[in-house]
Design an enzyme around this catalytic site. Structure first.
Site, short mmCIF file in Angstrom:
data_model
loop_
_atom_site.label_atom_id
_atom_site.label_comp_id
_atom_site.label_asym_id
_atom_site.label_seq_id
_atom_site.Cartn_x
_atom_site.Cartn_y
_atom_site.Cartn_z
N LYS A 273 0.86 -1.18 0.00
CA LYS A 273 0.00 0.00 0.00
C LYS A 273 0.90 1.24 0.00
O LYS A 273 1.93 1.25 0.70
CB LYS A 273 -0.88 -0.03 1.25
CG LYS A 273 -1.92 1.05 1.36
CD LYS A 273 -2.75 0.86 2.63
CE LYS A 273 -3.87 1.85 2.79
NZ LYS A 273 -4.67 1.59 4.01
N SER B 299 -9.54 1.63 3.13
CA SER B 299 -8.69 2.40 2.26
C SER B 299 -7.65 1.57 1.48
O SER B 299 -7.07 2.10 0.54
CB SER B 299 -7.95 3.45 3.09
OG SER B 299 -7.07 2.85 4.02
N SER C 189 -9.59 -0.76 7.30
CA SER C 189 -9.03 -0.53 5.96
C SER C 189 -8.31 -1.71 5.34
O SER C 189 -7.94 -1.65 4.17
CB SER C 189 -8.08 0.67 5.99
OG SER C 189 -8.81 1.87 5.96
#
Lengths: 96, 479
Positions: B72, B147, B171
């Site tokens: 990420k 996210s 997330s």
């Protein structure tokens, strides 16, 4: 709690955000809705309940006080938008 | 479709393949399919090919060796652009690497690139990325969740066998559920946060997104453990999670929190979770009902605590030492312009909520009450764990929603109601795919005692073995 357009401008100033008139008008009802939703916490009796600031009960995490290598100055400055003579340069803070 | 970590590791161990071949396959998959998905913000193709080539012919040292992966893009990588999907960090190149990613690299896993996210991990759909949309591999009009939407989509579409995400209020788990993959949020402190761009420091935790529970255990084994560079990383010893996988569920007590229409749970989601519970019961687990009476206040507490911490953490982005600078007449001008042009709307909203509730006169009414509620939620779990070993809910109340569907910020926040309580209490949570509704995947969430990832993985693995149906592969992933 109603967050007014003026409150938005005050808070933006505290947070060092420049908010346009249009943004302030859009943000006021959104922030009001979020804060109003959070007001449901007011309806619960929380007297005597200790706050949890952190889920892990670690106390006084220290490392040995020994010198060790850190980032070289040129590496630390490599991402600075403006630097000069080994230092970060910013607009004048004091007149003179 | 790239195989699982386990399958790649087995093939490498038998010397049927070399790391380079897996890297070539992963890069080909990205080039062929990521145009339709948009999972990657930065691809380091040349570096990845070179790193994989150097492993060819070397002895396999552990199951991560030679396995391609993605991070990420809020996890710092030395020398490789790290943006947090924010304009303010659009060309930021970190001078150091996050411990979690470094541990994978040290084990021989090969980083291929950085995945999309909601700006600074603030969001539940990846729509808040300043750069691009990421599409759900199962349906191009549906969000991947967030996210960690880029990481979830990359794994679901078979571009990489695994990716790391971060989880502040769900997330990792919610995008895993939306994209039909496994997502594990370890216990707060289990994995070092050094090099993770901070959002809510008392909530943030790094964890894996994988195709199987076994793979999640393999990744956790590689990244977990104390790190002297993160004073909030836990000194607890690292368990043998592979051994935990084989223990089965006989005799385990599964605590079910009754959910339904009141929480906005889609009937198809409820049915899939109920079916999963029957499967686990059939395998020998005992189902007991438990209650988390204060969980209904979790979203309200979270959207005070997380923005408060974010407003402090994001104060560092001021255009001085790194990141975007917009020139101004005075220093204050420069701060304000840099931040206003650099941050997107959701990030500004959260900074302002945080600044507001921490300002004089409001602290006791909001922030302190939210922290007190956090105590009650923690105590709810402690009471539940007297009667059961894990607590089960759906991971999310609905399958993936459509782009633009949650345009009201508060409606978006409410989609995290089942994942947030575990962050507030610091507990580990695991989402495992448990069925399909309207062509979109659904996840079941297991939350465990602090530092008891072993039981989560044990139950999740047993469920996968007993599930009795394969999760359909998204069409975009090919064969």
């Amino acid at each position: 709690m109603q967050i007014t357009h003026d409150t938005v401008r005050d808070v933006a100033r505290l947070a060092r955000l420049a908010v346009s008139e249009a943004e302030a008008h859009a943000l006021a009802p959104q922030l009001s809705a979020i804060i109003s939703y959070a007001e449901q916490l007011q309806s619960v009796d929380l007297t005597e309940v200790p706050p949890t600031s952190h889920p892990l009960a670690l106390m006084n995490v220290f490392r040995a006080d020994e010198p060790r290598p850190s980032l070289p100055r040129e590496v630390a400055l490599a991402q600075a938008p403006d630097s000069d003579g080994g230092q970060v340069r910013v607009p004048a803070v004091l007149e003179g | 479709m790239l195989p699982t970590i386990r399958e790649i590791a087995d093939s490498l161990r038998r010397k049927e393949t070399q790391p380079s071949e897996w890297m070539a396959q992963s890069l080909a998959a990205v080039r062929e399919r990521d145009g339709a998905i948009g999972a990657f913000l930065t691809l380091d193709a040349d570096g990845a090919v070179e790193r994989a080539r150097r492993l060819d012919g070397q002895p396999q040292t552990n199951p991560m060796f030679g396995v391609p992966f993605a991070l990420k893009d809020n996890i710092c990588t030395e020398g490789l652009r790290t943006t947090a999907a924010s304009r303010i960090l659009e060309s930021y190149i970190p001078p150091y690497s996050a411990t979690a990613g470094q541990r994978l690299a040290d084990a021989g896993a090969v980083l291929i690139g950085k995945t999309n996210l909601d700006e600074f991990a603030m969001g539940s759909s990846t729509e808040n990325s300043a750069f691009q949309k990421t599409r759900n591999p199962y349906h191009s009009d549906a969000v991947p969740g967030g996210s960690s939407g880029g990481s979830a989509a990359a794994v679901a579409a078979g571009l990489v066998p695994f990716a790391l995400g971060s989880d502040t209020g769900g997330s990792i788990r919610q995008p895993a559920a939306f994209c039909g993959v496994v997502g594990l949020k370890p216990t707060y402190g289990r994995v070092s946060r050094y090099g993770l761009i901070a959002f809510g420091s008392s909530l943030d935790q790094i964890g894996p997104l994988t195709r199987t529970v076994e793979d999640a255990a393999l990744v956790l084994q590689a990244i977990a453990g104390h790190d002297p560079n993160d004073s909030t990383s836990a000194p607890q010893p690292v368990d043998d999670w592979m051994a935990a996988l084989e223990r089965g569920v006989r005799g385990l007590r599964i605590g079910v929190v009754r959910t339904g229409e009141e929480e906005g749970v889609h009937p198809g989601v409820q049915a899939a979770v109920d079916a999963a519970l029957r499967t686990l019961e059939g395998a020998g687990a005992e189902i007991v009902e438990v209650a988390l009476p204060h969980a209904q206040y979790a979203v309200a507490s979270y959207y005070l605590v997380a923005p408060a911490e974010a407003s402090a953490n994001l104060a560092r982005f001021d255009g001085v030492r790194y990141g975007r600078r917009v020139v101004g007449e005075t220093l204050t001008d420069m701060y304000e312009r840099s931040r206003s042009e650099g941050f997107g709307l959701e990030v500004k909203r959260r900074i302002m909520i945080g600044t507001y509730i921490l300002s004089e006169g409001y602290y006791d009414a909001y922030y302190k009450r939210a922290q007190q509620m956090r105590t009650l939620i923690r105590q709810d779990y402690e009471a539940a764990f007297e009667r059961c070993d894990v607590v089960v809910t759906p991971t999310a109340p609905t399958p993936a929603f459509r782009f633009g569907e949650k345009s009201d910020p508060l409606q978006m926040y409410l989609t995290d109601l089942f994942t947030i309580p575990a962050n507030l209490a610091g507990l580990p949570g695991l989402s495992v795919p448990c069925g399909m509704v309207d062509g979109l995947p659904v996840g079941i969430q297991f939350v465990g005692r602090a530092f008891d990832e072993a039981t989560l993985l044990q139950i999740g693995h047993a469920y996968e073995q007993e599930r009795g149906f394969p999760m359909p592969t998204p069409e975009v992933a090919g064969q």
